[in-house]
Design an enzyme around this catalytic site. Sequence first.
Site, short mmCIF file in Angstrom:
data_model
loop_
_atom_site.label_atom_id
_atom_site.label_comp_id
_atom_site.label_asym_id
_atom_site.label_seq_id
_atom_site.Cartn_x
_atom_site.Cartn_y
_atom_site.Cartn_z
N TYR A 222 -16.44 67.33 9.48
CA TYR A 222 -15.03 67.20 9.11
C TYR A 222 -14.33 66.22 10.04
O TYR A 222 -14.89 65.77 11.04
CB TYR A 222 -14.33 68.56 9.10
CG TYR A 222 -14.04 69.16 10.47
CD1 TYR A 222 -15.05 69.65 11.28
CD2 TYR A 222 -12.73 69.22 10.95
CE1 TYR A 222 -14.77 70.20 12.53
CE2 TYR A 222 -12.44 69.77 12.19
CZ TYR A 222 -13.46 70.26 12.97
OH TYR A 222 -13.19 70.79 14.20
N ARG B 254 -30.62 77.72 -2.50
CA ARG B 254 -30.60 78.00 -1.06
C ARG B 254 -31.96 77.80 -0.42
O ARG B 254 -32.93 78.50 -0.74
CB ARG B 254 -30.11 79.43 -0.80
CG ARG B 254 -29.89 79.69 0.69
CD ARG B 254 -29.44 81.10 0.99
NE ARG B 254 -29.25 81.25 2.43
CZ ARG B 254 -30.24 81.44 3.30
NH1 ARG B 254 -31.49 81.51 2.89
NH2 ARG B 254 -29.99 81.54 4.60
N LYS C 225 -18.93 66.40 14.77
CA LYS C 225 -17.75 67.19 14.36
C LYS C 225 -18.17 68.05 13.17
O LYS C 225 -17.86 67.78 12.00
CB LYS C 225 -16.55 66.27 14.04
CG LYS C 225 -15.23 67.01 14.11
CD LYS C 225 -14.06 66.08 14.27
CE LYS C 225 -12.72 66.77 14.06
NZ LYS C 225 -12.34 67.74 15.06
N GLU D 207 -15.29 71.34 27.53
CA GLU D 207 -14.05 71.11 26.78
C GLU D 207 -13.43 72.42 26.35
O GLU D 207 -13.95 73.49 26.66
CB GLU D 207 -14.34 70.21 25.56
CG GLU D 207 -15.33 70.83 24.59
CD GLU D 207 -15.68 69.94 23.40
OE1 GLU D 207 -14.97 68.96 23.13
OE2 GLU D 207 -16.68 70.25 22.72
C1 LIG Z 1 -14.26 70.85 20.18
C2 LIG Z 1 -13.20 69.79 20.16
N1 LIG Z 1 -13.09 68.94 21.20
C3 LIG Z 1 -12.15 67.99 21.23
C4 LIG Z 1 -11.22 67.85 20.20
C5 LIG Z 1 -10.17 66.78 20.27
O1 LIG Z 1 -10.46 65.74 19.35
P1 LIG Z 1 -9.32 64.82 18.75
O2 LIG Z 1 -8.67 64.13 19.89
O3 LIG Z 1 -10.05 63.86 17.87
O4 LIG Z 1 -8.40 65.72 17.99
C6 LIG Z 1 -11.30 68.70 19.10
C7 LIG Z 1 -10.35 68.57 17.99
O5 LIG Z 1 -10.35 69.31 17.03
C8 LIG Z 1 -12.31 69.69 19.06
O6 LIG Z 1 -12.43 70.53 18.02
#
Ligand SMILES: Cc1ncc(COP(=O)(O)O)c(C=O)c1O
Length: 305
Positions: A49, A116, A163, A195
């Site tokens: 996404y 599946r 992502k 993070e």
């Molecule tokens: C795990 C994670 N890290 C960092 C970010 C920050 O990313 P961005 O600056 O592209 O929103 C997000 C944003 O949803 C995230 O889900």
Amino acid sequence: MEAIANRASDATGQQALESIVFLNGDFVPLSQAKVPVLDRGFIFGDGIYEVVPAYAGRLFRWPEHLARLKRSLAKIRIENPYTDTQWLSLIESLLKRHPWSNQFIYLHITRGVAKRDHAFPKSAQPTVFAMSSELQALPQAQREAGVSAVTLDDQRWLHCDIKSISLLGNVLARQAAVDADAAECIQFRDGQMTEGSSSNIWVVRKDEVLGAPVDHRILEGIRVGLMQVLCEACGLTYRTAAISREEVFRANELLLSSATKEVLAITKLDGQPIGSGKPGPVYHKLYQAYQQAIADNRGPEPTMA
Ligand SMILES: Cc1ncc(COP(=O)(O)O)c(C=O)c1O
């Protein structure tokens, strides 16, 4: 069961409208957007996404978001279903259909519908879903006081650079923060800061802004690149490094960044004040610079009638 509709006021506040979303080539009301239960997004979380902010109708850092979308697709071997122009035109169309001045676009691509079986299907077509939501400014109290965070062991997988829509690790991490009455968590893997659950984290030491190394252990937020630009504009030093727990607690300031929160001060960690316990001078500088970047944004704006 009652249909779930996303209702919003129009620009004049007089009329309710149901959000229009994009699903596989069609624009339909959210309540009518349906995906088969055998979609691999539903069955396996097999998809990726993006979240793209738009201010005053203009996408903010669209080329960077598009590049990350393509990287995520390539990493899980889903063929990009659209050209750059098609992506832009579907987003422009969504922006145009909603009255909010500031919006964020959610794009969601799965490997599609198939019997599946864990292995990739031979002939599935990717499912593409997109919706727009109002991008609301954070409450003034959060801007003024900052937010609390908690530390956590990073228990997610080792492809955090993708992502992915498989967000269970992030969901559990965020819930741990909420359970502790905090807005976000700061995760550590092997003693090093990674993070937040949905944000990147920044450690401020004097006039230096430190981030975690950009590798498979974190998502490279689009604000990671932006942070470099903003630091330069503010005369701050930007650096990535392995950052220990002790260094995080000793920070003069802690910040988080994400598409919807922009840049925000973390003023308390595990109940302990960070620095002065208030958003500090580096936060204020970077926030101002962020607002200036939005004001200067010349990203694509809607062109369709
Ligand atoms: C795990 C994670 N890290 C960092 C970010 C920050 O990313 P961005 O600056 O592209 O929103 C997000 C944003 O949803 C995230 O889900």
